[in-house]
Design a protein around this motif. Structure first.
Motif, mmCIF file in Angstrom:
data_model
loop_
_atom_site.group_PDB
_atom_site.id
_atom_site.type_symbol
_atom_site.label_atom_id
_atom_site.label_comp_id
_atom_site.label_asym_id
_atom_site.label_seq_id
_atom_site.Cartn_x
_atom_site.Cartn_y
_atom_site.Cartn_z
ATOM 1 N N ASP A 129 0.688 -1.264 0.103
ATOM 2 C CA ASP A 129 0.031 -0.015 -0.007
ATOM 3 C C ASP A 129 0.924 1.214 -0.080
ATOM 4 O O ASP A 129 1.968 1.288 0.519
ATOM 5 N N PRO A 130 0.212 2.509 -0.672
ATOM 6 C CA PRO A 130 1.335 3.530 -0.749
ATOM 7 C C PRO A 130 0.951 4.254 0.399
ATOM 8 O O PRO A 130 0.095 4.005 1.422
ATOM 9 N N ILE A 131 2.012 4.977 0.864
ATOM 10 C CA ILE A 131 2.028 6.049 2.061
ATOM 11 C C ILE A 131 1.139 7.196 1.777
ATOM 12 O O ILE A 131 1.554 8.189 1.030
ATOM 13 N N ARG A 267 -0.108 15.213 10.757
ATOM 14 C CA ARG A 267 0.201 14.475 9.428
ATOM 15 C C ARG A 267 1.519 13.749 9.258
ATOM 16 O O ARG A 267 1.646 12.565 8.843
ATOM 17 N N LYS A 268 2.636 14.196 10.082
ATOM 18 C CA LYS A 268 3.781 13.625 10.202
ATOM 19 C C LYS A 268 3.927 12.450 10.566
ATOM 20 O O LYS A 268 4.323 11.472 10.315
ATOM 21 N N ARG A 269 3.159 12.265 11.985
ATOM 22 C CA ARG A 269 3.028 11.279 12.813
ATOM 23 C C ARG A 269 2.394 9.946 12.015
ATOM 24 O O ARG A 269 2.659 8.872 11.979
ATOM 25 N N LEU A 270 1.258 10.479 11.272
ATOM 26 C CA LEU A 270 0.291 9.418 10.495
ATOM 27 C C LEU A 270 1.219 8.862 9.406
ATOM 28 O O LEU A 270 1.245 7.501 9.036
ATOM 29 N N GLU A 271 2.016 9.748 8.867
ATOM 30 C CA GLU A 271 2.971 9.447 7.635
ATOM 31 C C GLU A 271 3.903 8.244 8.311
ATOM 32 O O GLU A 271 4.298 7.329 7.610
ATOM 33 N N ASN A 272 4.481 8.613 9.493
ATOM 34 C CA ASN A 272 5.660 7.510 9.922
ATOM 35 C C ASN A 272 4.882 6.371 10.465
ATOM 36 O O ASN A 272 5.258 5.162 10.161
ATOM 37 N N TYR A 276 5.756 2.715 8.702
ATOM 38 C CA TYR A 276 6.012 1.606 9.465
ATOM 39 C C TYR A 276 5.067 0.395 8.957
ATOM 40 O O TYR A 276 5.841 -0.771 8.845
ATOM 41 N N ASP A 277 3.858 0.571 8.848
ATOM 42 C CA ASP A 277 3.003 -0.319 8.401
ATOM 43 C C ASP A 277 3.312 -0.867 6.941
ATOM 44 O O ASP A 277 3.237 -2.084 6.604
ATOM 45 N N GLN A 278 3.778 0.047 6.205
ATOM 46 C CA GLN A 278 4.318 -0.390 4.637
ATOM 47 C C GLN A 278 5.418 -1.310 4.800
ATOM 48 O O GLN A 278 5.563 -2.367 4.143
ATOM 49 N N ALA A 279 6.365 -0.837 5.794
ATOM 50 C CA ALA A 279 7.434 -1.819 5.923
ATOM 51 C C ALA A 279 7.297 -3.149 6.307
ATOM 52 O O ALA A 279 7.634 -4.019 5.926
ATOM 53 N N THR A 280 6.303 -3.030 7.328
ATOM 54 C CA THR A 280 5.973 -4.339 7.799
ATOM 55 C C THR A 280 5.279 -5.263 6.779
ATOM 56 O O THR A 280 5.555 -6.487 6.833
ATOM 57 N N GLN A 281 4.461 -4.686 6.033
ATOM 58 C CA GLN A 281 3.756 -5.369 5.004
ATOM 59 C C GLN A 281 4.599 -5.989 3.891
ATOM 60 O O GLN A 281 4.393 -7.010 3.433
ATOM 61 N N ALA A 282 5.482 -5.022 3.594
ATOM 62 C CA ALA A 282 6.690 -5.545 2.553
ATOM 63 C C ALA A 282 7.273 -6.918 3.175
ATOM 64 O O ALA A 282 7.513 -7.742 2.353
ATOM 65 N N ASP A 426 4.712 0.212 -4.670
ATOM 66 C CA ASP A 426 3.421 0.579 -4.118
ATOM 67 C C ASP A 426 2.442 0.325 -4.942
ATOM 68 O O ASP A 426 3.021 0.157 -6.291
ATOM 69 N N THR A 427 1.099 0.515 -4.861
ATOM 70 C CA THR A 427 0.124 0.171 -5.926
ATOM 71 C C THR A 427 0.403 1.335 -6.976
ATOM 72 O O THR A 427 -0.340 1.341 -7.874
ATOM 73 N N ASN A 428 0.940 2.352 -6.712
ATOM 74 C CA ASN A 428 1.063 3.511 -7.707
ATOM 75 C C ASN A 428 2.012 3.400 -8.561
ATOM 76 O O ASN A 428 2.454 4.160 -9.478
ATOM 77 N N GLY A 429 2.838 2.248 -8.274
ATOM 78 C CA GLY A 429 3.993 1.865 -9.252
ATOM 79 C C GLY A 429 5.405 2.762 -8.458
ATOM 80 O O GLY A 429 6.402 2.251 -9.261
ATOM 81 N N GLU A 430 5.482 3.092 -7.453
ATOM 82 C CA GLU A 430 6.502 3.724 -7.070
ATOM 83 C C GLU A 430 7.365 2.608 -6.359
ATOM 84 O O GLU A 430 6.940 2.006 -5.589
ATOM 85 N N VAL A 431 8.665 2.710 -6.823
ATOM 86 C CA VAL A 431 9.687 1.805 -5.835
ATOM 87 C C VAL A 431 9.850 2.408 -4.402
ATOM 88 O O VAL A 431 10.196 3.538 -4.465
ATOM 89 N N ILE A 432 9.815 1.225 -3.565
ATOM 90 C CA ILE A 432 9.803 1.715 -2.227
ATOM 91 C C ILE A 432 11.339 1.459 -1.788
ATOM 92 O O ILE A 432 11.785 -0.118 -1.920
ATOM 93 N N ASP A 433 12.178 2.381 -1.172
ATOM 94 C CA ASP A 433 13.398 2.049 -0.509
ATOM 95 C C ASP A 433 13.269 1.577 1.129
ATOM 96 O O ASP A 433 13.053 2.522 1.810
#
Length: 459
Positions: A129-131, A267-272, A276-282, A426-433
Protein backbone atom coordinates in the motif's frame (compact mmCIF):
# COMPACT_ATOMS: atom_id res chain seq x y z
CA UNK A 1 32.22 -46.66 20.13
CA UNK A 2 30.91 -47.32 16.61
CA UNK A 3 27.90 -45.59 15.10
CA UNK A 4 26.09 -45.48 11.78
CA UNK A 5 23.27 -43.26 10.53
CA UNK A 6 20.36 -44.35 8.32
CA UNK A 7 18.09 -41.79 6.66
CA UNK A 8 14.47 -42.91 7.11
CA UNK A 9 13.00 -39.89 5.32
CA UNK A 10 14.10 -36.28 4.68
CA UNK A 11 13.30 -35.33 8.29
CA UNK A 12 14.08 -38.47 10.32
CA UNK A 13 17.14 -40.67 10.85
CA UNK A 14 18.04 -43.78 12.81
CA UNK A 15 21.36 -43.99 14.62
CA UNK A 16 22.76 -47.45 15.30
CA UNK A 17 25.36 -47.40 18.09
CA UNK A 18 27.70 -50.13 19.39
CA UNK A 19 29.45 -49.42 22.69
CA UNK A 20 32.27 -51.62 24.04
CA UNK A 21 31.47 -52.60 27.62
CA UNK A 22 34.61 -50.95 29.00
CA UNK A 23 33.11 -47.59 27.94
CA UNK A 24 30.50 -48.14 30.68
CA UNK A 25 33.07 -48.30 33.49
CA UNK A 26 32.56 -44.73 34.75
CA UNK A 27 28.79 -45.11 34.66
CA UNK A 28 28.99 -48.48 36.46
CA UNK A 29 31.14 -46.92 39.18
CA UNK A 30 28.64 -44.09 39.51
CA UNK A 31 25.76 -46.57 39.67
CA UNK A 32 27.37 -48.54 42.52
CA UNK A 33 28.10 -45.30 44.36
CA UNK A 34 24.51 -44.09 43.96
CA UNK A 35 23.02 -47.39 45.15
CA UNK A 36 25.49 -47.37 48.05
CA UNK A 37 24.04 -44.09 49.26
CA UNK A 38 20.45 -45.33 48.96
CA UNK A 39 20.51 -48.72 50.69
CA UNK A 40 21.68 -50.27 53.95
CA UNK A 41 23.11 -53.75 54.46
CA UNK A 42 23.66 -55.17 57.92
CA UNK A 43 27.36 -55.47 58.73
CA UNK A 44 28.43 -52.68 56.36
CA UNK A 45 28.64 -48.94 56.89
CA UNK A 46 26.47 -46.81 54.61
CA UNK A 47 28.36 -46.06 51.42
CA UNK A 48 30.90 -48.84 52.04
CA UNK A 49 29.00 -51.84 50.65
CA UNK A 50 31.18 -53.87 48.23
CA UNK A 51 30.01 -54.18 44.63
CA UNK A 52 29.70 -57.99 44.89
CA UNK A 53 27.33 -57.61 47.87
CA UNK A 54 25.17 -55.13 45.97
CA UNK A 55 25.06 -57.59 43.03
CA UNK A 56 24.00 -60.41 45.39
CA UNK A 57 21.43 -58.44 47.35
CA UNK A 58 19.90 -56.23 44.67
CA UNK A 59 20.87 -57.89 41.41
CA UNK A 60 23.44 -57.01 38.78
CA UNK A 61 20.56 -56.07 36.48
CA UNK A 62 19.59 -53.08 38.65
CA UNK A 63 23.17 -51.80 38.51
CA UNK A 64 23.36 -52.24 34.72
CA UNK A 65 20.04 -50.42 34.27
CA UNK A 66 21.25 -47.48 36.35
CA UNK A 67 24.58 -47.36 34.48
CA UNK A 68 22.99 -47.55 31.04
CA UNK A 69 20.47 -44.80 31.87
CA UNK A 70 23.36 -42.63 33.01
CA UNK A 71 25.55 -43.33 29.96
CA UNK A 72 23.02 -43.26 27.12
CA UNK A 73 22.78 -39.43 26.80
CA UNK A 74 26.57 -39.18 26.44
CA UNK A 75 26.78 -41.96 23.83
CA UNK A 76 23.80 -40.52 21.94
CA UNK A 77 25.39 -37.05 21.85
CA UNK A 78 28.69 -38.51 20.59
CA UNK A 79 26.83 -40.37 17.82
CA UNK A 80 24.94 -37.20 16.82
CA UNK A 81 28.16 -35.20 16.63
CA UNK A 82 29.92 -37.92 14.68
CA UNK A 83 27.05 -38.10 12.16
CA UNK A 84 26.93 -34.29 11.92
CA UNK A 85 23.16 -34.13 12.13
CA UNK A 86 20.89 -31.45 13.67
CA UNK A 87 18.39 -33.32 15.87
CA UNK A 88 14.98 -31.87 16.71
CA UNK A 89 13.34 -32.93 19.94
CA UNK A 90 13.95 -36.04 21.99
CA UNK A 91 15.04 -39.33 20.37
CA UNK A 92 13.19 -42.64 20.59
CA UNK A 93 15.85 -44.97 22.03
CA UNK A 94 15.71 -48.76 21.85
CA UNK A 95 18.36 -50.94 23.51
CA UNK A 96 18.84 -53.80 21.07
CA UNK A 97 21.52 -55.72 22.95
CA UNK A 98 23.08 -55.55 26.40
CA UNK A 99 25.61 -58.29 27.28
CA UNK A 100 27.22 -57.92 30.67
CA UNK A 101 30.97 -57.56 30.20
CA UNK A 102 30.72 -57.52 26.40
CA UNK A 103 28.68 -54.83 24.64
CA UNK A 104 25.84 -52.31 24.65
CA UNK A 105 23.99 -51.80 21.37
CA UNK A 106 21.13 -49.36 20.87
CA UNK A 107 19.27 -47.45 18.18
CA UNK A 108 17.96 -43.88 18.37
CA UNK A 109 15.38 -42.48 15.97
CA UNK A 110 15.09 -38.71 15.93
CA UNK A 111 13.70 -35.92 13.76
CA UNK A 112 16.35 -33.78 12.07
CA UNK A 113 16.44 -30.48 10.25
CA UNK A 114 15.93 -31.18 6.56
CA UNK A 115 18.53 -30.14 4.01
CA UNK A 116 17.25 -26.96 2.35
CA UNK A 117 18.34 -25.36 -0.91
CA UNK A 118 17.78 -21.60 -1.00
CA UNK A 119 17.32 -20.46 -4.61
CA UNK A 120 18.16 -17.01 -5.95
CA UNK A 121 15.73 -14.64 -4.26
CA UNK A 122 16.89 -11.39 -5.88
CA UNK A 123 13.98 -11.56 -8.34
CA UNK A 124 11.29 -11.38 -5.67
CA UNK A 125 8.80 -8.58 -6.35
CA UNK A 126 5.97 -7.51 -4.04
CA UNK A 127 3.38 -4.75 -4.02
CA UNK A 128 2.40 -2.77 -0.93
CA UNK A 129 0.00 0.00 0.00
CA UNK A 130 1.22 3.55 -0.69
CA UNK A 131 1.88 6.09 2.06
CA UNK A 132 -1.08 8.42 1.65
CA UNK A 133 -2.38 10.70 4.39
CA UNK A 134 -5.55 12.56 3.45
CA UNK A 135 -7.01 15.72 4.93
CA UNK A 136 -9.78 13.51 6.27
CA UNK A 137 -7.18 11.45 8.17
CA UNK A 138 -5.79 14.63 9.70
CA UNK A 139 -9.23 15.85 10.73
CA UNK A 140 -10.03 12.48 12.31
CA UNK A 141 -6.78 12.53 14.27
CA UNK A 142 -7.39 16.05 15.53
CA UNK A 143 -10.99 15.18 16.43
CA UNK A 144 -9.78 12.24 18.52
CA UNK A 145 -7.45 14.60 20.38
CA UNK A 146 -10.27 17.12 20.73
CA UNK A 147 -12.60 14.53 22.25
CA UNK A 148 -10.03 13.82 24.99
CA UNK A 149 -10.37 17.43 26.12
CA UNK A 150 -14.17 17.44 26.08
CA UNK A 151 -15.99 18.63 29.19
CA UNK A 152 -19.40 17.55 30.46
CA UNK A 153 -22.13 19.55 32.19
CA UNK A 154 -25.44 18.22 33.60
CA UNK A 155 -28.58 19.17 31.64
CA UNK A 156 -32.26 18.89 32.44
CA UNK A 157 -33.56 17.34 29.24
CA UNK A 158 -33.96 13.99 27.54
CA UNK A 159 -30.75 12.13 26.70
CA UNK A 160 -29.59 12.22 23.08
CA UNK A 161 -26.75 10.69 21.07
CA UNK A 162 -23.37 11.97 22.24
CA UNK A 163 -24.59 12.73 25.77
CA UNK A 164 -22.90 11.16 28.80
CA UNK A 165 -25.45 9.46 31.01
CA UNK A 166 -24.93 8.11 34.51
CA UNK A 167 -26.90 4.88 34.85
CA UNK A 168 -27.76 2.03 37.19
CA UNK A 169 -28.05 -1.46 35.66
CA UNK A 170 -29.76 -4.66 36.76
CA UNK A 171 -29.69 -7.87 34.71
CA UNK A 172 -32.06 -10.84 35.16
CA UNK A 173 -31.86 -14.27 33.59
CA UNK A 174 -34.96 -16.47 33.88
CA UNK A 175 -36.43 -13.89 36.25
CA UNK A 176 -33.53 -14.08 38.72
CA UNK A 177 -31.24 -11.09 39.35
CA UNK A 178 -27.64 -12.14 38.69
CA UNK A 179 -25.16 -11.80 41.55
CA UNK A 180 -22.77 -10.01 39.18
CA UNK A 181 -25.56 -8.39 37.17
CA UNK A 182 -25.97 -5.18 39.21
CA UNK A 183 -23.95 -1.99 38.65
CA UNK A 184 -24.56 1.55 39.89
CA UNK A 185 -23.15 4.89 38.81
CA UNK A 186 -21.88 3.71 35.41
CA UNK A 187 -21.00 6.54 32.99
CA UNK A 188 -21.83 5.83 29.37
CA UNK A 189 -21.56 7.91 26.21
CA UNK A 190 -24.61 7.25 24.04
CA UNK A 191 -23.60 5.92 20.65
CA UNK A 192 -20.15 4.67 21.74
CA UNK A 193 -21.19 1.00 21.60
CA UNK A 194 -19.11 0.24 24.68
CA UNK A 195 -21.83 -1.52 26.69
CA UNK A 196 -24.70 -3.88 25.89
CA UNK A 197 -26.46 -4.11 22.57
CA UNK A 198 -29.73 -2.22 22.77
CA UNK A 199 -28.72 0.19 25.51
CA UNK A 200 -28.48 3.18 23.15
CA UNK A 201 -32.11 2.80 22.11
CA UNK A 202 -33.17 2.22 25.73
CA UNK A 203 -31.65 5.38 27.25
CA UNK A 204 -32.17 7.77 24.31
CA UNK A 205 -35.10 10.01 25.20
CA UNK A 206 -34.94 9.35 28.96
CA UNK A 207 -34.47 12.17 31.46
CA UNK A 208 -32.83 11.85 34.87
CA UNK A 209 -34.98 9.48 36.94
CA UNK A 210 -36.34 7.66 33.91
CA UNK A 211 -35.84 3.95 33.36
CA UNK A 212 -36.36 1.36 30.65
CA UNK A 213 -36.10 -2.40 30.19
CA UNK A 214 -34.61 -4.17 27.20
CA UNK A 215 -33.31 -7.61 26.24
CA UNK A 216 -29.65 -8.18 25.39
CA UNK A 217 -27.09 -10.98 25.19
CA UNK A 218 -24.60 -10.65 28.04
CA UNK A 219 -20.98 -10.17 26.91
CA UNK A 220 -19.30 -11.34 30.10
CA UNK A 221 -19.79 -12.51 33.65
CA UNK A 222 -21.39 -15.65 35.07
CA UNK A 223 -24.18 -15.73 32.44
CA UNK A 224 -22.06 -14.79 29.44
CA UNK A 225 -23.79 -15.49 26.14
CA UNK A 226 -27.27 -15.77 27.69
CA UNK A 227 -30.23 -13.51 26.94
CA UNK A 228 -30.95 -11.22 29.87
CA UNK A 229 -33.67 -8.77 30.78
CA UNK A 230 -31.82 -5.57 31.61
CA UNK A 231 -33.32 -2.66 33.52
CA UNK A 232 -31.50 0.65 33.12
CA UNK A 233 -32.18 3.75 35.20
CA UNK A 234 -30.79 7.14 34.23
CA UNK A 235 -29.63 9.17 37.23
CA UNK A 236 -28.01 12.04 35.32
CA UNK A 237 -27.81 13.38 31.78
CA UNK A 238 -24.78 15.49 30.82
CA UNK A 239 -23.90 17.08 27.52
CA UNK A 240 -20.39 16.82 26.09
CA UNK A 241 -18.84 20.10 25.09
CA UNK A 242 -15.88 20.03 22.74
CA UNK A 243 -13.30 22.83 22.80
CA UNK A 244 -13.11 25.16 19.79
CA UNK A 245 -10.58 24.13 17.16
CA UNK A 246 -8.28 27.13 17.29
CA UNK A 247 -4.79 28.15 18.32
CA UNK A 248 -5.83 28.22 21.97
CA UNK A 249 -6.82 24.54 21.73
CA UNK A 250 -3.48 23.69 20.10
CA UNK A 251 -1.62 25.35 22.99
CA UNK A 252 -3.76 23.51 25.57
CA UNK A 253 -3.55 20.06 23.95
CA UNK A 254 0.02 20.06 22.62
CA UNK A 255 3.40 21.78 22.60
CA UNK A 256 2.45 23.78 19.50
CA UNK A 257 1.37 27.41 19.33
CA UNK A 258 -1.00 27.17 16.39
CA UNK A 259 -3.61 24.78 15.07
CA UNK A 260 -1.77 24.60 11.74
CA UNK A 261 1.39 23.40 13.51
CA UNK A 262 -0.65 20.78 15.38
CA UNK A 263 -2.16 19.53 12.11
CA UNK A 264 1.26 19.42 10.46
CA UNK A 265 2.56 17.31 13.33
CA UNK A 266 -0.47 15.00 13.03
CA UNK A 267 0.28 14.55 9.34
CA UNK A 268 3.92 13.69 10.10
CA UNK A 269 2.97 11.16 12.78
CA UNK A 270 0.41 9.49 10.51
CA UNK A 271 2.95 9.30 7.70
CA UNK A 272 5.45 7.65 10.06
CA UNK A 273 2.82 5.13 11.17
CA UNK A 274 1.90 4.32 7.58
CA UNK A 275 5.58 4.04 6.67
CA UNK A 276 6.07 1.51 9.46
CA UNK A 277 2.95 -0.40 8.36
CA UNK A 278 4.20 -0.34 4.78
CA UNK A 279 7.60 -1.75 5.80
CA UNK A 280 5.95 -4.49 7.85
CA UNK A 281 3.62 -5.31 4.97
CA UNK A 282 6.58 -5.51 2.58
CA UNK A 283 8.48 -7.87 4.89
CA UNK A 284 5.46 -10.13 5.36
CA UNK A 285 4.89 -10.35 1.61
CA UNK A 286 8.57 -10.87 0.82
CA UNK A 287 8.65 -13.65 3.41
CA UNK A 288 5.59 -15.29 1.82
CA UNK A 289 7.24 -15.11 -1.62
CA UNK A 290 10.47 -16.57 -0.24
CA UNK A 291 8.61 -19.48 1.36
CA UNK A 292 6.90 -20.19 -1.96
CA UNK A 293 10.33 -20.61 -3.58
CA UNK A 294 11.65 -23.16 -1.09
CA UNK A 295 10.59 -26.78 -0.67
CA UNK A 296 10.73 -27.64 3.04
CA UNK A 297 9.82 -31.10 4.41
CA UNK A 298 8.18 -30.74 7.83
CA UNK A 299 9.00 -33.28 10.59
CA UNK A 300 5.73 -34.92 11.66
CA UNK A 301 6.52 -35.06 15.38
CA UNK A 302 7.72 -31.47 15.44
CA UNK A 303 4.54 -30.36 13.66
CA UNK A 304 2.37 -32.31 16.09
CA UNK A 305 4.13 -30.74 19.08
CA UNK A 306 3.86 -27.25 17.58
CA UNK A 307 0.13 -27.64 16.90
CA UNK A 308 -0.48 -28.90 20.46
CA UNK A 309 1.57 -26.04 21.93
CA UNK A 310 -0.39 -23.42 19.96
CA UNK A 311 -3.73 -24.89 21.00
CA UNK A 312 -2.63 -25.14 24.64
CA UNK A 313 -1.41 -21.52 24.69
CA UNK A 314 -4.64 -20.29 23.13
CA UNK A 315 -6.96 -22.25 25.42
CA UNK A 316 -5.08 -21.88 28.72
CA UNK A 317 -3.49 -18.46 28.35
CA UNK A 318 -4.97 -16.05 25.80
CA UNK A 319 -8.61 -17.17 26.03
CA UNK A 320 -8.40 -17.70 29.78
CA UNK A 321 -7.37 -14.07 30.26
CA UNK A 322 -10.48 -12.99 28.33
CA UNK A 323 -12.83 -15.29 30.21
CA UNK A 324 -13.50 -17.44 27.15
CA UNK A 325 -13.24 -21.14 26.43
CA UNK A 326 -12.46 -22.66 23.03
CA UNK A 327 -16.11 -23.40 22.22
CA UNK A 328 -17.15 -19.79 22.85
CA UNK A 329 -14.16 -18.50 20.90
CA UNK A 330 -15.06 -20.64 17.89
CA UNK A 331 -18.66 -19.44 18.14
CA UNK A 332 -17.51 -15.81 18.10
CA UNK A 333 -15.19 -16.52 15.17
CA UNK A 334 -17.89 -18.41 13.31
CA UNK A 335 -15.61 -21.45 12.85
CA UNK A 336 -16.02 -25.16 13.32
CA UNK A 337 -13.47 -27.13 15.34
CA UNK A 338 -12.30 -28.77 12.11
CA UNK A 339 -11.69 -25.38 10.50
CA UNK A 340 -9.84 -24.21 13.61
CA UNK A 341 -7.64 -27.32 13.62
CA UNK A 342 -6.83 -26.86 9.91
CA UNK A 343 -5.92 -23.18 10.41
CA UNK A 344 -3.77 -23.98 13.44
CA UNK A 345 -1.92 -26.64 11.45
CA UNK A 346 -1.35 -24.21 8.55
CA UNK A 347 0.00 -21.59 10.97
CA UNK A 348 2.29 -24.16 12.60
CA UNK A 349 3.60 -25.31 9.21
CA UNK A 350 4.34 -21.71 8.22
CA UNK A 351 6.08 -21.03 11.54
CA UNK A 352 8.33 -24.09 11.25
CA UNK A 353 9.05 -23.44 7.58
CA UNK A 354 9.92 -19.80 8.31
CA UNK A 355 12.38 -20.79 11.03
CA UNK A 356 14.06 -23.47 8.90
CA UNK A 357 14.44 -21.21 5.84
CA UNK A 358 15.71 -18.17 7.72
CA UNK A 359 18.08 -20.27 9.83
CA UNK A 360 19.52 -21.70 6.62
CA UNK A 361 19.97 -18.14 5.32
CA UNK A 362 21.73 -17.17 8.56
CA UNK A 363 24.22 -20.00 8.02
CA UNK A 364 24.65 -19.34 4.31
CA UNK A 365 25.16 -15.59 4.70
CA UNK A 366 27.25 -16.09 7.87
CA UNK A 367 25.16 -13.58 9.83
CA UNK A 368 26.27 -12.88 13.38
CA UNK A 369 24.48 -11.16 16.26
CA UNK A 370 26.32 -8.46 18.20
CA UNK A 371 25.80 -7.70 21.87
CA UNK A 372 24.30 -4.34 20.92
CA UNK A 373 21.77 -5.96 18.56
CA UNK A 374 20.80 -8.50 21.23
CA UNK A 375 20.36 -5.76 23.83
CA UNK A 376 18.15 -3.68 21.49
CA UNK A 377 16.02 -6.73 20.75
CA UNK A 378 15.72 -7.53 24.45
CA UNK A 379 14.55 -3.97 25.13
CA UNK A 380 11.83 -4.27 22.47
CA UNK A 381 10.67 -7.64 23.78
CA UNK A 382 10.60 -6.32 27.34
CA UNK A 383 8.45 -3.36 26.28
CA UNK A 384 5.97 -5.61 24.48
CA UNK A 385 5.78 -7.97 27.47
CA UNK A 386 5.06 -5.17 29.94
CA UNK A 387 8.16 -5.99 31.99
CA UNK A 388 11.14 -3.81 32.77
CA UNK A 389 14.31 -4.62 30.78
CA UNK A 390 16.01 -5.94 33.94
CA UNK A 391 13.06 -8.18 34.83
CA UNK A 392 12.79 -9.49 31.28
CA UNK A 393 16.55 -10.12 31.04
CA UNK A 394 16.52 -12.02 34.33
CA UNK A 395 13.58 -14.16 33.19
CA UNK A 396 15.34 -14.88 29.88
CA UNK A 397 18.58 -15.94 31.57
CA UNK A 398 16.87 -18.05 34.24
CA UNK A 399 14.73 -19.75 31.60
CA UNK A 400 17.70 -20.48 29.36
CA UNK A 401 16.09 -18.46 26.56
CA UNK A 402 19.13 -16.44 25.46
CA UNK A 403 19.78 -18.70 22.42
CA UNK A 404 16.15 -18.24 21.40
CA UNK A 405 16.54 -14.45 21.43
CA UNK A 406 19.78 -14.68 19.47
CA UNK A 407 17.96 -16.81 16.92
CA UNK A 408 15.17 -14.25 16.60
CA UNK A 409 17.67 -11.44 15.94
CA UNK A 410 19.60 -13.53 13.42
CA UNK A 411 16.43 -14.51 11.56
CA UNK A 412 15.40 -10.85 11.49
CA UNK A 413 18.73 -10.00 9.86
CA UNK A 414 18.25 -12.82 7.35
CA UNK A 415 14.81 -11.54 6.35
CA UNK A 416 16.15 -7.98 6.10
CA UNK A 417 18.78 -9.30 3.67
CA UNK A 418 16.08 -10.81 1.45
CA UNK A 419 13.94 -7.66 1.62
CA UNK A 420 16.91 -5.53 0.60
CA UNK A 421 17.45 -7.72 -2.48
CA UNK A 422 13.75 -7.73 -3.42
CA UNK A 423 11.87 -5.16 -5.50
CA UNK A 424 9.12 -3.49 -3.50
CA UNK A 425 6.62 -1.19 -5.21
CA UNK A 426 3.47 0.49 -4.00
CA UNK A 427 0.19 0.20 -5.87
CA UNK A 428 1.02 3.48 -7.64
CA UNK A 429 4.08 1.85 -9.20
CA UNK A 430 6.60 3.74 -7.04
CA UNK A 431 9.67 1.75 -5.95
CA UNK A 432 9.99 1.69 -2.15
CA UNK A 433 13.41 1.93 -0.51
CA UNK A 434 13.39 -0.04 2.74
CA UNK A 435 17.14 -0.04 3.37
CA UNK A 436 17.33 1.82 6.67
CA UNK A 437 18.32 1.05 10.23
CA UNK A 438 14.81 0.01 11.26
CA UNK A 439 14.60 -2.83 8.73
CA UNK A 440 16.10 -5.50 10.93
CA UNK A 441 14.00 -4.51 13.96
CA UNK A 442 10.83 -4.68 11.90
CA UNK A 443 11.97 -7.91 10.27
CA UNK A 444 12.55 -9.47 13.69
CA UNK A 445 8.96 -8.64 14.62
CA UNK A 446 7.74 -10.09 11.32
CA UNK A 447 9.59 -13.38 11.80
CA UNK A 448 8.48 -13.62 15.43
CA UNK A 449 4.88 -13.11 14.32
CA UNK A 450 5.17 -15.76 11.60
CA UNK A 451 6.71 -18.32 13.92
CA UNK A 452 4.73 -17.41 17.04
CA UNK A 453 1.12 -18.03 18.10
CA UNK A 454 -0.94 -16.31 15.40
CA UNK A 455 -4.06 -17.29 17.33
CA UNK A 456 -3.22 -14.61 19.91
CA UNK A 457 -3.71 -11.92 17.29
CA UNK A 458 -6.99 -13.50 16.18
CA UNK A 459 -8.22 -13.70 19.77
Amino acid sequence: MKSAVETLNPTRVRLTVEVPFEELKDSLDAAYKKINQQVTVKGFRKGKIPARVIDQRFGRGAVLEEAVNDALPKFYTEAVNEAEINPLGQPEVDITELKDGETLNFTAEVDVRPAIEIPDYSGIEVEVDPIEVSDEDIEKSVEQLRSRFASTSPVERAAAEGDVVTIDLEAKVDGEVLADGVADGVQYTIGSGELLDGIDEAVTGLEAGGEATFTSELKGGSAEGKEAEVTVKVTQVASRELPELDDEFAQMASEFDTLDELKADSRKRLENMKQYDQATQAQERVLDKLLELVEVPIPEKLLEDEVNTRKHNLEHHQLGQMGLDLAKYLEIQGKTEEEFDAETKDQAVKGIKTQFVLDELVNREKLNVSQEELTEHLMRRAASSGMSPDQFAQAVVEGGQVPMLVGEVARGKALATVVEAATVKDTNGEVIDLSDDEDEAEAEETTEAAADADEKTEA
